[in-house]
Scaffold this active site. Structure first.
Site, PDB file in Angstrom:
ATOM      1  N   HIS A 159       0.848  -1.205   0.000  1.00  0.00           N
ATOM      2  CA  HIS A 159       0.000   0.000   0.000  1.00  0.00           C
ATOM      3  C   HIS A 159       0.883   1.255   0.000  1.00  0.00           C
ATOM      4  O   HIS A 159       1.750   1.417   0.865  1.00  0.00           O
ATOM      5  CB  HIS A 159      -0.898  -0.031   1.244  1.00  0.00           C
ATOM      6  N   HIS A 238     -14.100   4.302   0.437  1.00  0.00           N
ATOM      7  CA  HIS A 238     -13.159   4.808   1.435  1.00  0.00           C
ATOM      8  C   HIS A 238     -12.365   5.949   0.792  1.00  0.00           C
ATOM      9  O   HIS A 238     -12.517   6.225  -0.405  1.00  0.00           O
ATOM     10  CB  HIS A 238     -12.204   3.702   1.925  1.00  0.00           C
TER      11      HIS A 238
END
Length: 266
Positions: A159, A238
């Site tokens: 990520h 999100h």
């Protein structure tokens, strides 16, 4: 020769008193021959020496008239002096009042300038604090996926930012002051915004549902720039947030450390 008189209500001296004073003056004049010259014509005309018809009597009357004239002149001079004194006093009072008014005006002007300067300083300080302030990109949220988390969901294998829990349509805020350098489709990031911060770093906001700013627009800390969504490569709505040293993918830095270094609790 100076003439003086007592203060208080003035009363002209009686004829007897004036005559007495004038006789005293004439006695002095007689010593210099003045009376003799005045009296001679009268004596020559009548040959008599009475007190009413002599040149001495005429001199007394002339002296009396002179005394009245001098007395009137003295009164006039005193009146002029009193007028001048009153005028001088009035001018002095006017000058005093004018100086007082001028001083008050200068003090008021100085105070107003000090107030303006203080307000200007306060405004500059408020602006400085605003430009240096940082906030979280989503109010009241939390980090649902951390930085460098490993997963096959990302092409790099880890990520490159952090994810903030946010339902679709949640307001997204600029974390600090800067200028929008990208607002559009970002591939796997979906709709995204990139902001060049005033300190030279960059922040990215991904998976947005809509934009509230455009390229070239300046933003302030906490300003709403978009609504969160579920666009791009996601498993649900999100906000993806990145901190970068440059505007492009691959220049990412730890966003949590970045926010904490700017006073944001995450």
């Amino acid at each position: 020769m100076a003439f003086t008189r007592a203060t208080g209500k003035h009363r002209r001296a009686s004829r007897t008193a004036r005559t007495t004073r004038n006789l005293a003056g004439i006695a002095t004049l007689a010593a210099s021959g003045v009376v003799a010259s005045v009296a001679s014509p009268a004596l020559a005309a009548t040959g008599e020496s009475t007190s009413h018809d002599t040149g001495l009597q005429h001199a007394v009357e002339l002296g009396d008239e002179l005394a009245v004239h001098l007395e009137a002149q003295a009164d006039a001079q005193q009146a002029v002096a009193e007028v001048n004194a009153a005028r001088a006093k009035a001018e002095a009072e006017a000058n005093r009042l004018a100086e007082g008014a001028k001083k008050k005006a200068e003090e008021a002007k100085k105070k107003a300038e000090e107030v303006r300067a203080a307000k200007a300083r306060a405004a500059r300080e408020a602006e400085r604090r605003l430009l240096n302030a940082f906030v979280a990109p989503v109010t009241g949220s939390y980090v649902s996926t951390g930085y460098k988390a490993s997963s096959g969901l990302w092409s790099s294998g880890s990520h490159t930012g952090i994810d903030f829990h946010a339902a679709s349509g949640t307001p997204v805020h600029a974390v600090g002051a800067g200028t929008v350098v990208e607002a559009g489709w970002g591939g796997a990031y979906g709709n995204n915004i990139v902001i060049k911060m005033n300190d030279g770093t960059y922040t990215q906001y991904g998976h947005l549902s809509s934009f509230a700013v455009s390229v070239g627009q300046t933003v302030t800390p906490g300003q709403q720039i978009a609504l969160s969504g579920n666009t791009g490569n996601t498993t649900g709505p999100h906000l993806h947030f990145e901190a970068r040293t440059g505007p492009d993918y691959g220049s990412d830095i730890d966003p949590i450390a970045y926010l904490r270094a700017h006073g944001v609790s995450v």
